[in-house]
Design a protein around this motif. Structure first.
Motif, PDB file in Angstrom:
ATOM      1  N   ALA A  32       0.845  -1.192   0.000  1.00  0.00           N
ATOM      2  CA  ALA A  32       0.000   0.000   0.000  1.00  0.00           C
ATOM      3  C   ALA A  32       0.880   1.240   0.000  1.00  0.00           C
ATOM      4  O   ALA A  32       1.920   1.270   0.668  1.00  0.00           O
ATOM      5  N   VAL A  33       0.463   2.228  -0.764  1.00  0.00           N
ATOM      6  CA  VAL A  33       1.094   3.543  -0.704  1.00  0.00           C
ATOM      7  C   VAL A  33       0.477   4.275   0.488  1.00  0.00           C
ATOM      8  O   VAL A  33      -0.749   4.294   0.651  1.00  0.00           O
ATOM      9  N   VAL A  34       1.333   4.843   1.337  1.00  0.00           N
ATOM     10  CA  VAL A  34       0.898   5.374   2.627  1.00  0.00           C
ATOM     11  C   VAL A  34       0.911   6.903   2.613  1.00  0.00           C
ATOM     12  O   VAL A  34       1.878   7.521   2.146  1.00  0.00           O
ATOM     13  N   TYR A  35      -0.165   7.494   3.168  1.00  0.00           N
ATOM     14  CA  TYR A  35      -0.274   8.946   3.328  1.00  0.00           C
ATOM     15  C   TYR A  35      -0.541   9.267   4.791  1.00  0.00           C
ATOM     16  O   TYR A  35      -1.276   8.550   5.476  1.00  0.00           O
ATOM     17  N   HIS A  36       0.065  10.367   5.259  1.00  0.00           N
ATOM     18  CA  HIS A  36      -0.131  10.804   6.642  1.00  0.00           C
ATOM     19  C   HIS A  36      -0.582  12.266   6.649  1.00  0.00           C
ATOM     20  O   HIS A  36      -0.083  13.076   5.871  1.00  0.00           O
ATOM     21  N   ARG A  37      -1.516  12.575   7.527  1.00  0.00           N
ATOM     22  CA  ARG A  37      -2.053  13.936   7.587  1.00  0.00           C
ATOM     23  C   ARG A  37      -1.075  14.849   8.317  1.00  0.00           C
ATOM     24  O   ARG A  37      -0.650  14.562   9.433  1.00  0.00           O
ATOM     25  N   LEU A  84      -3.131  15.329   3.359  1.00  0.00           N
ATOM     26  CA  LEU A  84      -2.642  13.954   3.352  1.00  0.00           C
ATOM     27  C   LEU A  84      -1.438  13.878   2.411  1.00  0.00           C
ATOM     28  O   LEU A  84      -1.582  13.923   1.192  1.00  0.00           O
ATOM     29  N   ARG A  85      -0.253  13.785   2.992  1.00  0.00           N
ATOM     30  CA  ARG A  85       0.986  13.799   2.209  1.00  0.00           C
ATOM     31  C   ARG A  85       1.616  12.413   2.154  1.00  0.00           C
ATOM     32  O   ARG A  85       1.535  11.642   3.112  1.00  0.00           O
ATOM     33  N   ALA A  86       2.236  12.116   1.042  1.00  0.00           N
ATOM     34  CA  ALA A  86       2.884  10.823   0.862  1.00  0.00           C
ATOM     35  C   ALA A  86       3.890  10.578   1.977  1.00  0.00           C
ATOM     36  O   ALA A  86       4.658  11.469   2.358  1.00  0.00           O
ATOM     37  N   ASP A  87       3.874   9.354   2.503  1.00  0.00           N
ATOM     38  CA  ASP A  87       4.753   8.997   3.613  1.00  0.00           C
ATOM     39  C   ASP A  87       5.666   7.814   3.255  1.00  0.00           C
ATOM     40  O   ASP A  87       6.695   7.618   3.879  1.00  0.00           O
ATOM     41  N   GLY A  88       5.275   7.031   2.256  1.00  0.00           N
ATOM     42  CA  GLY A  88       6.083   5.880   1.870  1.00  0.00           C
ATOM     43  C   GLY A  88       5.235   4.742   1.363  1.00  0.00           C
ATOM     44  O   GLY A  88       4.107   4.934   0.896  1.00  0.00           O
ATOM     45  N   VAL A  89       5.772   3.539   1.490  1.00  0.00           N
ATOM     46  CA  VAL A  89       5.094   2.328   1.016  1.00  0.00           C
ATOM     47  C   VAL A  89       5.273   1.238   2.064  1.00  0.00           C
ATOM     48  O   VAL A  89       6.349   1.106   2.664  1.00  0.00           O
ATOM     49  N   VAL A  90       4.213   0.458   2.304  1.00  0.00           N
ATOM     50  CA  VAL A  90       4.300  -0.686   3.199  1.00  0.00           C
ATOM     51  C   VAL A  90       4.056  -1.957   2.388  1.00  0.00           C
ATOM     52  O   VAL A  90       3.190  -1.990   1.516  1.00  0.00           O
ATOM     53  N   VAL A  91       4.856  -2.985   2.648  1.00  0.00           N
ATOM     54  CA  VAL A  91       4.767  -4.260   1.928  1.00  0.00           C
ATOM     55  C   VAL A  91       4.491  -5.359   2.942  1.00  0.00           C
ATOM     56  O   VAL A  91       5.186  -5.468   3.963  1.00  0.00           O
TER      57      VAL A  91
END
Length: 342
Positions: free
Chosen positions: A282-287, A293-300
């Protein structure tokens, strides 16, 4: 007397003969170096070298093996001055103090492994055997283990075990002997068994059970629901995140760390399902403080039939663009589905 058509090579003929191998060469370079962006650069360099030497290519080998010879040697040259790329679990044992937040490594102190978007190397959908082999050979655990092999052993193992080149073909690619290839393969296998003695039997990312686990993980973050995380993770699950040195082993430690330091409040996180390294991701966004909601990274995730066995989070906002997503995400309208697999 007709002249050899290769004496005046055309860009069109070169492209027609070589371009169909670009995606598999990208996967090959990624296995070698553990970085998607480095692999892109190395493939580009390989094609430049191939074009420069195309007029002298006399067809003594297939175009495919010729390209692999160039790409492998480009990778070996590039790897000489570089540290190997690792995950936090490659630096030491798991964290044993639940009362302490993980600490990041200093910038540039560690070369971190990177995820590879499935879309970059997807083989034709009508070739299920090729799809299965590609996914198996790109699992994060395997890529992480490969980085700990000496460079030439790594190349030998990939060429022989993943790409099914013969010992003679591998020797030709590496400018060595078949005896050296057989010896190097034996040592590489033994070392890989030490690093990863029992490879996990993972679900395919398109499996409904894998989708359900990914959806559950996404929902747990978006709702800030630690109890739901407990349902998704297996009892022996591990959790690691770059650029943090510490990593967690066991569901209780994983959930405690996430609940104490990461989950926050409902609405802090958004995730969009995708796939990386042949695994659900999943591509991760954090407020942020302004509410964006800004891009934060990717979780696998590594999903097994009994639950998620491994979670690897890559804290790198630039990964959103690599996976085809924006840097800033619009808020979701009411009724919008929590996730989908592309």
């Amino acid at each position: 007397m007709t002249s050899d058509p290769r004496a005046t090579p055309s860009r069109e003929r070169f492209t027609a003969e070589t371009e169909r191998f670009r995606r598999e060469l990208l996967a090959h370079c990624y296995r070698m170096v553990g970085s998607a962006h480095d692999a892109e650069d190395l493939v580009q360099e390989s094609y430049l070298r191939a074009w420069r030497s195309y007029a002298g290519f006399e067809g003594r080998a297939s175009v495919r093996s010729w390209l692999y010879k160039i790409a492998t040697n480009v990778c070996l040259t590039a790897m000489k001055p570089r540290p190997i790329r690792v995950l936090p679990s490659g630096l030491g044992g798991p964290q044993d103090r639940p009362d302490r937040p993980p600490s990041p490594a200093a910038p540039g102190e560690v070369a971190w492994l990177e995820p590879l978007p499935d879309a970059w190397i997807a083989p034709p959908a009508d070739d299920p055997a090729a799809v299965a082999v590609e996914r198996e050979s790109l699992r994060l655990a395997l890529i992480a283990s490969l980085q700990h092999l000496p460079a030439r052993q790594r190349a030998i193992l990939i060429l022989r075990e993943v790409l099914a080149f013969s010992a003679a073909e591998t020797a030709e690619i590496l400018d060595t002997t078949t005896a050296a290839v057989k010896s190097g393969l034996q040592r590489a296998r033994a070392r890989l068994d030490e690093l990863e003695p029992k490879p996990e039997e993972l679900l395919e990312p398109t499996d409904q059970r894998a989708r359900a686990l990914l959806d559950g993980y996404i929902a747990a973050f978006e709702r800030s629901d630690a109890a739901l995380l407990e349902q998704v993770l297996r009892a022996d699950a591990t959790l690691e995140a770059t650029p943090f040195r510490e990593w967690q082993a066991g569901r209780a430690m994983c959930v405690h760390m996430l609940d104490a330091y990461v989950l926050g409040t409902p609405g802090d996180w958004r995730m969009i399902a995708t796939a990386a390294n042949g695994q659900p991701a999943a591509v991760v966004y954090h407020r942020d403080g302004d509410g964006a909601l800004r891009a934060d990274g990717v979780v696998v995730l590594a999903p097994a039939a009994t639950g998620v066995t491994r979670v690897v989070k890559f804290h790198d906002p630039a990964l959103a663009a690599a996976f085809g997503f924006p840097d800033v995400l619009a808020d979701r309208p009411a009724g919008w589905p929590t996730s989908h697999l592309s």
